[in-house]
Scaffold this active site. Structure first.
Site, PDB file in Angstrom:
ATOM      1  N   ASN A 271       0.851  -1.180   0.000  1.00 25.27           N
ATOM      2  CA  ASN A 271       0.000   0.000   0.000  1.00 25.27           C
ATOM      3  C   ASN A 271       0.895   1.242   0.000  1.00 25.27           C
ATOM      4  O   ASN A 271       2.108   1.150  -0.122  1.00 25.27           O
ATOM      5  CB  ASN A 271      -0.925  -0.030   1.218  1.00 25.27           C
ATOM      6  CG  ASN A 271      -2.276   0.593   0.932  1.00 25.27           C
ATOM      7  OD1 ASN A 271      -2.359   1.592   0.218  1.00 25.27           O
ATOM      8  ND2 ASN A 271      -3.326   0.005   1.476  1.00 25.27           N
TER       9      ASN A 271
ATOM     10  N   HIS B 297      24.400   2.409  11.727  1.00 26.92           N
ATOM     11  CA  HIS B 297      25.317   3.531  11.897  1.00 26.92           C
ATOM     12  C   HIS B 297      26.018   3.404  13.247  1.00 26.92           C
ATOM     13  O   HIS B 297      25.426   2.902  14.208  1.00 26.92           O
ATOM     14  CB  HIS B 297      24.571   4.864  11.819  1.00 26.92           C
ATOM     15  CG  HIS B 297      23.889   5.091  10.520  1.00 26.92           C
ATOM     16  ND1 HIS B 297      24.529   5.600   9.415  1.00 26.92           N
ATOM     17  CD2 HIS B 297      22.597   4.862  10.131  1.00 26.92           C
ATOM     18  CE1 HIS B 297      23.675   5.684   8.407  1.00 26.92           C
ATOM     19  NE2 HIS B 297      22.500   5.235   8.823  1.00 26.92           N
TER      20      HIS B 297
ATOM     21  N   ALA C 233       0.197  -3.550  13.436  1.00 22.38           N
ATOM     22  CA  ALA C 233       0.384  -2.140  13.109  1.00 22.38           C
ATOM     23  C   ALA C 233       1.303  -1.458  14.124  1.00 22.38           C
ATOM     24  O   ALA C 233       1.204  -1.684  15.332  1.00 22.38           O
ATOM     25  CB  ALA C 233      -0.963  -1.429  13.059  1.00 22.38           C
TER      26      ALA C 233
ATOM     27  N   LYS D  58       7.201  -7.807  20.368  1.00 22.22           N
ATOM     28  CA  LYS D  58       7.410  -9.203  20.750  1.00 22.22           C
ATOM     29  C   LYS D  58       6.383 -10.124  20.081  1.00 22.22           C
ATOM     30  O   LYS D  58       5.323  -9.691  19.618  1.00 22.22           O
ATOM     31  CB  LYS D  58       7.307  -9.357  22.261  1.00 22.22           C
ATOM     32  CG  LYS D  58       5.943  -8.993  22.825  1.00 22.22           C
ATOM     33  CD  LYS D  58       5.916  -9.110  24.347  1.00 22.22           C
ATOM     34  CE  LYS D  58       4.559  -8.718  24.915  1.00 22.22           C
ATOM     35  NZ  LYS D  58       4.534  -8.823  26.383  1.00 22.22           N
TER      36      LYS D  58
ATOM     37  N   ARG E 186       1.883 -14.767  20.018  1.00 26.28           N
ATOM     38  CA  ARG E 186       1.199 -16.050  19.822  1.00 26.28           C
ATOM     39  C   ARG E 186       1.774 -16.752  18.609  1.00 26.28           C
ATOM     40  O   ARG E 186       2.187 -16.109  17.637  1.00 26.28           O
ATOM     41  CB  ARG E 186      -0.307 -15.823  19.637  1.00 26.28           C
ATOM     42  CG  ARG E 186      -1.130 -17.112  19.538  1.00 26.28           C
ATOM     43  CD  ARG E 186      -2.585 -16.843  19.910  1.00 26.28           C
ATOM     44  NE  ARG E 186      -3.239 -15.899  19.031  1.00 26.28           N
ATOM     45  CZ  ARG E 186      -3.898 -16.241  17.917  1.00 26.28           C
ATOM     46  NH1 ARG E 186      -3.962 -17.509  17.536  1.00 26.28           N
ATOM     47  NH2 ARG E 186      -4.492 -15.322  17.187  1.00 26.28           N
TER      48      ARG E 186
END
Length: 247
Positions: A125, A155, A202, A220, A223
């Site tokens: 998208n 860096h 998200a 993290k 599931r």
């Protein structure tokens, strides 16, 4: 050149070229500068100078391609399939490998383009960013939401190592692999590898490798995903909602 004996550099940088990564790129990616020492060091995770003339020109050229990608208009084509095919062929001019079925919304942003491998049926998208200083390899059937970032550059932590003259720039990069059948949701940032069949929620930040079949939220794995419905059950549910054509 500035000394490279710092703690951060010793931790993140490699001392030898990664021949496996270089070989993959040379055999699978179109447009890579084969034989260029700075490029080989860059994709290998070694210290390199992005001010190298070959690398500098490559970054400038890909920016023109990205800007021109905006010029495609559906009104210039007869059917959506023709429009999608034309955009895909254009992407193949500057992206190292573009699999069949790929479609990318505008705008897109690359550092080099030729260091990126996109598998079949890739979709992104708006506002996908791939900083492909090292190799980015993405498998088949991967979907990216809006504002996804896939970032290979590294860096130095020490300010004096970052604040160098143009002819003495210090950078490095780390290759990233994303497996098949993954969904990268809007706003997530990827700096590590992702296995097959994963969902990245998200605004998540992936800084460590994610194993296969993982639901990753925030920072993290929350599931392990398992197949709980058969194909027949899923098709029945879709028919109930009018989304599945039994023919």
């Amino acid at each position: 050149m500035t000394s490279t004996d710092s703690t951060s550099l010793a931790k993140f940088l490699k001392k030898e070229k990664d021949q496996k990564v270089i070989s993959f790129a040379e055999h699978n990616l179109k447009g890579v500068p084969i034989g260029n020492d700075s490029w080989q060091r860059m994709v290998s995770g070694m210290l390199y100078n992005p001010g190298d003339e070959t690398l500098k020109l490559a970054r400038l050229k890909v920016r023109d391609y990205q800007l021109d990608y905006e010029k495609f208009r559906f009104r210039d084509y007869t059917v959506p399939k023709e429009y999608s095919a034309a955009k895909r062929e254009y992407l193949r001019k500057f992206i190292g490998h573009v699999g069949d079925g790929t479609f990318m919304e505008h705008p897109i942003y690359f550092d080099y383009g030729f260091n990126t491998y996109l598998g079949e049926n890739f979709y992104s998208n708006y506002n996908l960013t791939i900083l492909d200083c090292s190799i980015v390899k993405i498998g088949d059937n991967v979907i990216c939401g809006t504002n996804v970032s896939i970032l290979t550059p590294l860096h130095p932590i020490e300010p004096y190592l970052r604040l160098t003259e143009d002819e003495d720039i210090l950078e490095s990069a780390k290759p990233i692999t994303i497996g098949n059948n993954c969904w990268l949701c809007s706003g997530c940032s990827i700096t590590a590898n992702i296995g097959n069949n994963c969902v990245i929620g998200a605004n998540s930040v992936v800084s460590k490798d994610v194993p296969d079949n993982s639901l990753f939220l925030g920072n993290k794995v929350v599931r392990t995903l398992k197949e709980t419905d058969t194909k027949e059950n899923i098709e029945r549910l879709l028919r109930e909602y009018g989304y599945y054509d039994s023919k």
